[in-house]
Design a protein around this motif. Structure first.
Motif, PDB file in Angstrom:
ATOM      1  N   SER A 163       0.834  -1.213   0.000  1.00 30.70           N
ATOM      2  CA  SER A 163       0.000   0.000   0.000  1.00 30.70           C
ATOM      3  C   SER A 163       0.862   1.253   0.000  1.00 30.70           C
ATOM      4  CB  SER A 163      -0.935   0.012   1.212  1.00 30.70           C
ATOM      5  OG  SER A 163      -1.816  -1.075   1.161  1.00 30.70           O
ATOM      6  N   TYR A 164       1.938   1.228   0.769  1.00 33.65           N
ATOM      7  CA  TYR A 164       2.835   2.372   0.802  1.00 33.65           C
ATOM      8  C   TYR A 164       3.463   2.604  -0.583  1.00 33.65           C
ATOM      9  CZ  TYR A 164       6.590   5.515   2.030  1.00 33.65           C
ATOM     10  OH  TYR A 164       7.431   6.589   2.070  1.00 33.65           O
ATOM     11  N   LEU A 165       3.894   1.534  -1.238  1.00 34.51           N
ATOM     12  CA  LEU A 165       4.447   1.655  -2.594  1.00 34.51           C
ATOM     13  C   LEU A 165       3.403   2.201  -3.564  1.00 34.51           C
ATOM     14  CD1 LEU A 165       6.571  -1.602  -2.953  1.00 34.51           C
ATOM     15  CD2 LEU A 165       7.413   0.756  -2.927  1.00 34.51           C
ATOM     16  N   GLU A 166       2.186   1.715  -3.458  1.00 34.31           N
ATOM     17  CA  GLU A 166       1.107   2.182  -4.340  1.00 34.31           C
ATOM     18  C   GLU A 166       0.817   3.659  -4.104  1.00 34.31           C
ATOM     19  OE1 GLU A 166      -0.791  -2.295  -4.194  1.00 34.31           O
ATOM     20  OE2 GLU A 166      -1.715  -0.700  -3.020  1.00 34.31           O
ATOM     21  N   MET A 167       0.890   4.087  -2.858  1.00 36.67           N
ATOM     22  CA  MET A 167       0.700   5.512  -2.553  1.00 36.67           C
ATOM     23  C   MET A 167       1.865   6.332  -3.108  1.00 36.67           C
ATOM     24  SD  MET A 167      -0.747   5.405   1.351  1.00 36.67           S
ATOM     25  CE  MET A 167      -0.204   7.067   1.632  1.00 36.67           C
ATOM     26  N   THR A 168       3.080   5.792  -2.979  1.00 36.94           N
ATOM     27  CA  THR A 168       4.261   6.482  -3.483  1.00 36.94           C
ATOM     28  C   THR A 168       4.163   6.721  -4.984  1.00 36.94           C
ATOM     29  OG1 THR A 168       5.605   5.502  -1.731  1.00 36.94           O
ATOM     30  CG2 THR A 168       6.784   6.356  -3.652  1.00 36.94           C
TER      31      THR A 168
ATOM     32  N   THR B  33      -8.402   2.219  -5.813  1.00 37.09           N
ATOM     33  CA  THR B  33      -8.240   1.769  -4.433  1.00 37.09           C
ATOM     34  C   THR B  33      -8.849   0.377  -4.271  1.00 37.09           C
ATOM     35  OG1 THR B  33      -8.220   4.026  -3.571  1.00 37.09           O
ATOM     36  CG2 THR B  33      -8.803   2.284  -2.016  1.00 37.09           C
ATOM     37  N   ASN B  34     -10.012   0.159  -4.855  1.00 36.68           N
ATOM     38  CA  ASN B  34     -10.665  -1.152  -4.762  1.00 36.68           C
ATOM     39  C   ASN B  34      -9.903  -2.218  -5.532  1.00 36.68           C
ATOM     40  OD1 ASN B  34     -13.278  -0.888  -3.226  1.00 36.68           O
ATOM     41  ND2 ASN B  34     -13.394   0.871  -4.588  1.00 36.68           N
ATOM     42  N   ILE B  35      -9.452  -1.892  -6.722  1.00 38.54           N
ATOM     43  CA  ILE B  35      -8.695  -2.865  -7.524  1.00 38.54           C
ATOM     44  C   ILE B  35      -7.400  -3.251  -6.805  1.00 38.54           C
ATOM     45  CG2 ILE B  35      -7.360  -3.136  -9.664  1.00 38.54           C
ATOM     46  CD1 ILE B  35      -9.606  -1.431 -11.021  1.00 38.54           C
TER      47      ILE B  35
END
Length: 151
Positions: free
Chosen positions: A24-29, A122-124
């Motif tokens: 999740s942190y990587l996806e936010m980054t 976010t859901n995917i």
């Protein structure tokens, strides 16, 4: 611990949750995740104004960890009932079933993070992360169960 399903499931659930948090942190980054799971978990307990505070982070991480451990224990119970063949697949199925139930039923019903329904990425990504979580926890639980038999 190798003989204790709850202890093994708890440790594996902790590591699986750490994996989800890192993903999740990587996806936010990379700017593709709008709402991280710890903010959703914090929304269960706190008002919107408190979600992005230090208290929100602590409560959100604790909630994310609790759900990860509970999901892993449920996967462990399924593996105990059905055997460890295709443990990775059973992990994926259970993790995603809990994810669909949580995101698709309970969150809308209880008005938790209502913005999530308008965030398709976010859901995917949540379902992708749950798939990876299920693969990891199913595999690790199978290894844990096999170590018991060898001893």
């Amino acid at each position: 611990m190798k003989r204790d399903t709850v202890a093994a499931g708890t440790w594996i659930g902790i590591w699986g949750t750490v994996l989800i948090i890192l993903l999740s942190y990587l996806e936010m980054t990379f700017g593709i995740l709008n709402t991280p799971p710890w903010n959703i978990a914090a929304d269960v307990f706190l008002t919107s104004a408190n979600i992005k505070t230090l208290y929100g982070l602590i409560i959100g991480m604790a909630g994310t960890l609790a759900l990860g451990i509970a999901t892993t224990l449920f996967i462990a119970a399924i593996l105990r009932l059905t055997g460890t063949d295709y443990a990775w697949l059973k992990g994926v199925i259970v993790a995603n079933a809990i994810g669909f139930g949580t995101m698709g039923l309970f969150m809308p019903m209880l008005n938790i993070s209502e913005n999530i329904q308008s965030e398709p990425w976010t859901n995917i990504l949540a379902l992708l992360d749950l798939t990876i979580f299920g693969l990891f926890t199913g595999y690790m639980l199978k290894k844990s169960f096999q170590q018991r038999v060898e001893k």
